[in-house]
Design a protein around this motif. Structure first.
Motif, PDB file in Angstrom:
ATOM      1  N   ILE A 168      37.497  15.954  28.878  1.00 46.07           N
ATOM      2  CA  ILE A 168      38.207  16.658  27.801  1.00 46.07           C
ATOM      3  C   ILE A 168      38.227  18.173  28.075  1.00 46.07           C
ATOM      4  O   ILE A 168      39.233  18.846  27.874  1.00 46.07           O
ATOM      5  N   THR A 169      37.105  18.695  28.568  1.00 48.62           N
ATOM      6  CA  THR A 169      37.046  20.131  28.849  1.00 48.62           C
ATOM      7  C   THR A 169      38.028  20.514  29.953  1.00 48.62           C
ATOM      8  O   THR A 169      38.694  21.548  29.879  1.00 48.62           O
ATOM      9  N   LYS A 170      38.122  19.666  30.980  1.00 47.58           N
ATOM     10  CA  LYS A 170      39.085  19.938  32.057  1.00 47.58           C
ATOM     11  C   LYS A 170      40.502  19.989  31.486  1.00 47.58           C
ATOM     12  O   LYS A 170      41.301  20.849  31.870  1.00 47.58           O
ATOM     13  N   ILE A 171      40.816  19.059  30.588  1.00 50.33           N
ATOM     14  CA  ILE A 171      42.167  19.046  29.986  1.00 50.33           C
ATOM     15  C   ILE A 171      42.389  20.323  29.173  1.00 50.33           C
ATOM     16  O   ILE A 171      43.427  20.987  29.298  1.00 50.33           O
ATOM     17  N   ILE A 172      41.388  20.709  28.373  1.00 51.37           N
ATOM     18  CA  ILE A 172      41.524  21.910  27.526  1.00 51.37           C
ATOM     19  C   ILE A 172      41.764  23.143  28.396  1.00 51.37           C
ATOM     20  O   ILE A 172      42.611  23.977  28.101  1.00 51.37           O
ATOM     21  N   LYS A 173      41.009  23.241  29.504  1.00 49.44           N
ATOM     22  CA  LYS A 173      41.155  24.398  30.390  1.00 49.44           C
ATOM     23  C   LYS A 173      42.504  24.368  31.102  1.00 49.44           C
ATOM     24  O   LYS A 173      43.149  25.402  31.262  1.00 49.44           O
ATOM     25  N   GLU A 175      45.258  23.009  30.080  1.00 49.48           N
ATOM     26  CA  GLU A 175      46.325  23.311  29.112  1.00 49.48           C
ATOM     27  C   GLU A 175      46.140  24.712  28.514  1.00 49.48           C
ATOM     28  O   GLU A 175      46.919  25.129  27.668  1.00 49.48           O
ATOM     29  N   ASN A 176      45.069  25.383  28.928  1.00 53.28           N
ATOM     30  CA  ASN A 176      44.769  26.755  28.509  1.00 53.28           C
ATOM     31  C   ASN A 176      44.718  26.919  26.980  1.00 53.28           C
ATOM     32  O   ASN A 176      45.308  27.833  26.415  1.00 53.28           O
ATOM     33  N   LYS A 177      43.979  26.006  26.329  1.00 52.05           N
ATOM     34  CA  LYS A 177      43.890  26.048  24.872  1.00 52.05           C
ATOM     35  C   LYS A 177      42.639  26.794  24.411  1.00 52.05           C
ATOM     36  O   LYS A 177      41.546  26.573  24.937  1.00 52.05           O
ATOM     37  N   THR A 178      42.820  27.651  23.453  1.00 53.79           N
ATOM     38  CA  THR A 178      41.708  28.312  22.789  1.00 53.79           C
ATOM     39  C   THR A 178      41.044  27.260  21.896  1.00 53.79           C
ATOM     40  O   THR A 178      41.741  26.531  21.193  1.00 53.79           O
ATOM     41  N   THR A 179      39.721  27.172  21.974  1.00 57.60           N
ATOM     42  CA  THR A 179      39.055  26.043  21.314  1.00 57.60           C
ATOM     43  C   THR A 179      37.792  26.464  20.573  1.00 57.60           C
ATOM     44  O   THR A 179      37.026  27.293  21.062  1.00 57.60           O
ATOM     45  N   ILE A 180      37.598  25.881  19.397  1.00 61.08           N
ATOM     46  CA  ILE A 180      36.306  25.998  18.712  1.00 61.08           C
ATOM     47  C   ILE A 180      35.744  24.592  18.614  1.00 61.08           C
ATOM     48  O   ILE A 180      36.406  23.681  18.110  1.00 61.08           O
TER      49      ILE A 180
END
Ligand SMILES: Nc1ncnc2c1ncn2[C@@H]1O[C@H](COP(=O)(O)OP(=O)(O)OP(=O)(O)O)[C@@H](O)[C@H]1O
Ligand SMILES: [Mg+2]
Length: 249
Positions: A168-173, A175-180
């Protein structure tokens, strides 16, 4: 600055009286970064997320958000009677934004993240990790600028959790999403976050904010981060700050 929380306080008013949950919280979040919130059970972490998403109004303070939020809960909330594709389309259907362009985006996400061949399957036919990926893609499909993840891995067993967190972290990075992200797990927070806010017991205040800088060989992922020499120091410091009552162990 994509999110700015200033002097945020929250009280709940119940039949038993007033419950002070958040006290003067100040936080900022830079675009493209991951912020983890860690804190004792019941201190008010989900309350912060619910305020950020607009589900509830704070008692005091201000929040500035430059963008659109996508919320992913502890449970994946997939609808068992809908196929994977139908589940992923649901947010766009509700918002009446199901266009050729948004469908192409869904198609791209499903192919990129290994779910294309499962698009006509039902949620019960997928593993826990795959379901979590579907839930994330459903959230990404509405094209949020900011992702709010409240204990997204807590329903998974330990080994699956490590792998799903990495995935999931790889996907978030990518897709360059800001995340909390809210998590109980200190190691998980250190392994995936750029910044960790440690909260006190209720009423939650910010005890400390750590910028996480790890020396990692090769690509920085949650799994490789765990091998970093600084990892243990962060762990010990945050463990002490969390003030976990040893009598409860
Ligand atoms: N709608 C509500 N009305 C009254 N009290 C509430 C409400 N929602 C939460 N609370 C209380 O506020 C406190 C903080 O709750 P919250 O869910 O924000 O904590 P949390 O840090 O997310 O907890 P957990 O670690 O269990 O997920 C708890 O004592 C909870 O019982
Ligand atoms: Mg919670």
């Amino acid at each position: 600055m994509i999110v700015q929380i200033k002097n945020l306080s929250m009280n709940y008013y119940t039949l038993e009286g007033e419950l002070e949950v958040l006290k003067n919280i100040n936080l900022t979040l830079e675009e493209g970064t991951i912020l983890a919130l860690v804190g004792p059970s019941g201190c008010g972490k989900s309350t912060i997320m619910n305020i950020l998403s607009g589900l509830i109004k704070p008692t005091k303070g201000s929040i500035t958000i430059n963008g659109k939020m996508g919320y992913m809960f502890q449970k994946d909330h997939l609808l068992e009677w809908r196929t994977i594709m139908e589940n992923i389309k649901i947010g766009l259907e509700i918002q009446k934004k199901l266009t050729d362009k948004s469908l192409q985006k869904i198609e791209r996400l499903l192919k990129l993240y290994g779910l294309w061949n499962f698009r006509n399957n039902y949620p019960e036919e997928l593993s826990g990790g795959m379901r979590q990926r579907v839930a994330l893609i459903r959230t990404l499909a509405i094209n949020p600028d900011i992702l709010l993840l409240d204990e997204p891995f807590s329903a998974l067993d330990y080994q699956t959790r490590l792998l799903v967190c990495d995935d999931i972290t790889k996907i978030i990075k990518k897709e360059n999403k800001t995340t909390i992200i809210v998590t109980h797990d200190i190691a998980e927070a250190i392994s995936m976050a750029d910044k960790i806010a440690v909260l006190s017991k209720r009423p939650a205040t910010i005890k400390n904010i750590h910028e996480i800088n790890l020396t990692v060989k090769g690509e920085k992922t949650p799994l490789s981060s765990r091998e970093a020499p600084e990892f243990k120091d962060y762990f010990n410091t945050i463990w002490k700050e969390l003030d976990i009552d040893e009598k409860l162990l």
